[in-house]
Design an enzyme around this catalytic site. Structure first.
Site, mmCIF file in Angstrom:
data_model
loop_
_atom_site.group_PDB
_atom_site.id
_atom_site.type_symbol
_atom_site.label_atom_id
_atom_site.label_comp_id
_atom_site.label_asym_id
_atom_site.label_seq_id
_atom_site.Cartn_x
_atom_site.Cartn_y
_atom_site.Cartn_z
ATOM 1 N N ARG A 6 11.249 3.696 3.628
ATOM 2 C CA ARG A 6 10.853 2.776 4.703
ATOM 3 C C ARG A 6 12.098 1.999 5.091
ATOM 4 N NH1 ARG A 6 5.721 -1.214 4.602
ATOM 5 N NH2 ARG A 6 4.743 0.778 5.152
ATOM 6 N N HIS B 224 4.858 5.635 11.617
ATOM 7 C CA HIS B 224 4.392 5.472 10.240
ATOM 8 C C HIS B 224 3.466 6.668 9.971
ATOM 9 C CE1 HIS B 224 3.174 3.888 6.509
ATOM 10 N NE2 HIS B 224 2.813 2.667 6.851
ATOM 11 N N LYS C 65 26.231 -2.916 -0.937
ATOM 12 C CA LYS C 65 27.704 -2.856 -0.970
ATOM 13 C C LYS C 65 28.258 -2.141 0.261
ATOM 14 C CE LYS C 65 27.273 -2.013 -5.904
ATOM 15 N NZ LYS C 65 27.357 -0.877 -6.840
ATOM 16 N N ARG D 127 0.799 -1.215 0.000
ATOM 17 C CA ARG D 127 0.000 0.000 0.000
ATOM 18 C C ARG D 127 0.838 1.276 0.000
ATOM 19 N NH1 ARG D 127 -2.760 -3.895 1.575
ATOM 20 N NH2 ARG D 127 -0.816 -4.439 2.567
ATOM 21 N N THR D 128 1.815 1.352 0.894
ATOM 22 C CA THR D 128 2.512 2.627 1.056
ATOM 23 C C THR D 128 3.291 2.966 -0.210
ATOM 24 O OG1 THR D 128 2.698 2.049 3.382
ATOM 25 C CG2 THR D 128 3.970 3.936 2.631
HETATM 26 N N1 CP Z 1 -0.343 -0.021 5.766
HETATM 27 C C1 CP Z 1 0.860 -0.326 5.237
HETATM 28 O O1 CP Z 1 1.883 0.262 5.605
HETATM 29 O O2 CP Z 1 0.840 -1.301 4.282
HETATM 30 P P1 CP Z 1 2.116 -1.779 3.468
HETATM 31 O O3 CP Z 1 3.057 -2.437 4.452
HETATM 32 O O4 CP Z 1 1.591 -2.723 2.430
HETATM 33 O O5 CP Z 1 2.760 -0.564 2.873
#
Ligand code: CP
Length: 308
Positions: free
Chosen positions: A104, A132, A83, A54-55
């Site tokens: 991320r 998040h 590396k 999703r993100t």
């Molecule tokens: N909600 C969320 O962060 O989903 P993903 O891990 O699929 O990005």
């Protein structure tokens, strides 16, 4: 003014700045054609050191829908990090190519460190069990759109409250609005971290209780925020297997909930929401995922300064 800023944790922006993002997201939802070219010529870099559906894809879709383009990687082995390159050098390099970046990382604090070396706006898309923030923007926009308010709500948070970064970010953000109350539903091993209990809830006199069963509180809730027990955060498989099915929300449990309670989940789900409630009008988790794309469009437009 959000132009040029980073977003590392939800408290980086004031409530007024968040309202500006939500108002813009609403306008994008209602008038998408007006925003289809505001990012013409802009490039988003997606730097994902951990899996995501999703993100990452909602950020990519968001930039494409604003007229911009996307570069990046979705797993670290395809970048020079494999590396031994540092995240500081990675973000400095990315700043030579892109106008905005999203990352991320499994290590708490890695996006904060990267932001100190970044000459372009950097967005944290999740760091370990820490934060998040764009999931929080997604959650707040969903709640605001459905409930028409971000205050006077009883919010149940259920599942892995210890490692669940979406839960930590959401508690912090919702604690800034008036008269919200939290019911924290988890097994003893996955209770909310002490720093959230003390530094956010107790310090600000936010009412909360901790319970072990959904059945004990579902009738009181305006929002039930389900979360997955995250295999990747456990140090041993035995503990994960013992705890993974602690909660399964099903149609029988939903009969006890208010008619206007909404069920949210950041997704992905594993077993914690039974498929038999997907068609319940109170199940909002896929609509929530769509709100995530619109709020990321609004966020990037603001950070890039292409929309006031
Ligand atoms: N909600 C969320 O962060 O989903 P993903 O891990 O699929 O990005």
């Amino acid at each position: 003014m959000l132009k040029g800023r980073h977003l590392i944790e939800p408290m980086d922006f004031t409530n007024e700045e968040l309202e500006g993002i939500f108002d813009l997201a609403d306008d994008i939802i209602n008038n998408p054609k007006e925003y289809a070219h505001v990012c013409d010529g802009k490039i988003l870099a997606t730097l994902f050191f951990e899996p995501s559906t999703r993100t990452r894809l909602s950020f990519e879709a968001a930039m494409l829908r604003l007229g911009g383009r996307v570069i990046g990687f979705s797993e670290p082995n395809s970048s020079s990090v494999s590396k031994g390159e540092s995240i500081a050098d990675t973000i400095r390099t990315v700043g030579c190519y892109a106008d905005i970046a999203v990352t991320r990382h499994p290590k708490e604090g890695a996006p904060k460190l990267a932001s100190m070396y970044s000459n372009i706006p950097l967005i944290n898309a999740g760091d370990g069990g820490h934060h998040h923030p764009t999931q929080t923007l997604t959650d707040l926009l969903t709640i605001r759109s459905v409930k028409k308010r971000l205050s006077n709500l009883t919010i149940g948070l259920c599942g892995d409250l210890k490692f669940g970064r979406t839960v930590h970010s959401l508690i912090k953000a919702m604690s800034r609005y008036e008269n919200n109350r939290f019911i924290l539903i988890s097994p003893p091993e996955l209770r909310i971290p002490e720093y959230i209990r003390k530094e956010i809830l107790q310090k600000n006199n936010i009412p909360f209780i901790e319970v072990e069963k959904i059945e004990d509180c579902i009738d009181e809730l305006d929002i039930l925020y389900m979360t997955r027990v995250q295999r990747e955060r456990f140090f041993n498989e035995e503990d994960y297997v013992r705890l993974k099915d602690s909660y399964i929300l099903n149609a029988e449990k939903m009969t006890r909930a208010k008619s206007d309670m909404i069920v949210l989940h950041p997704l992905p789900r594993v077993n914690e929401i039974s498929y038999d409630i997907d068609n319940d009008p109170r199940a909002y988790y896929f609509k929530q995922a769509r709100f995530g794309m619109f709020v990321r469009m609004a966020l990037m437009a603001k950070l890039l300064g292409v929309v006031e």
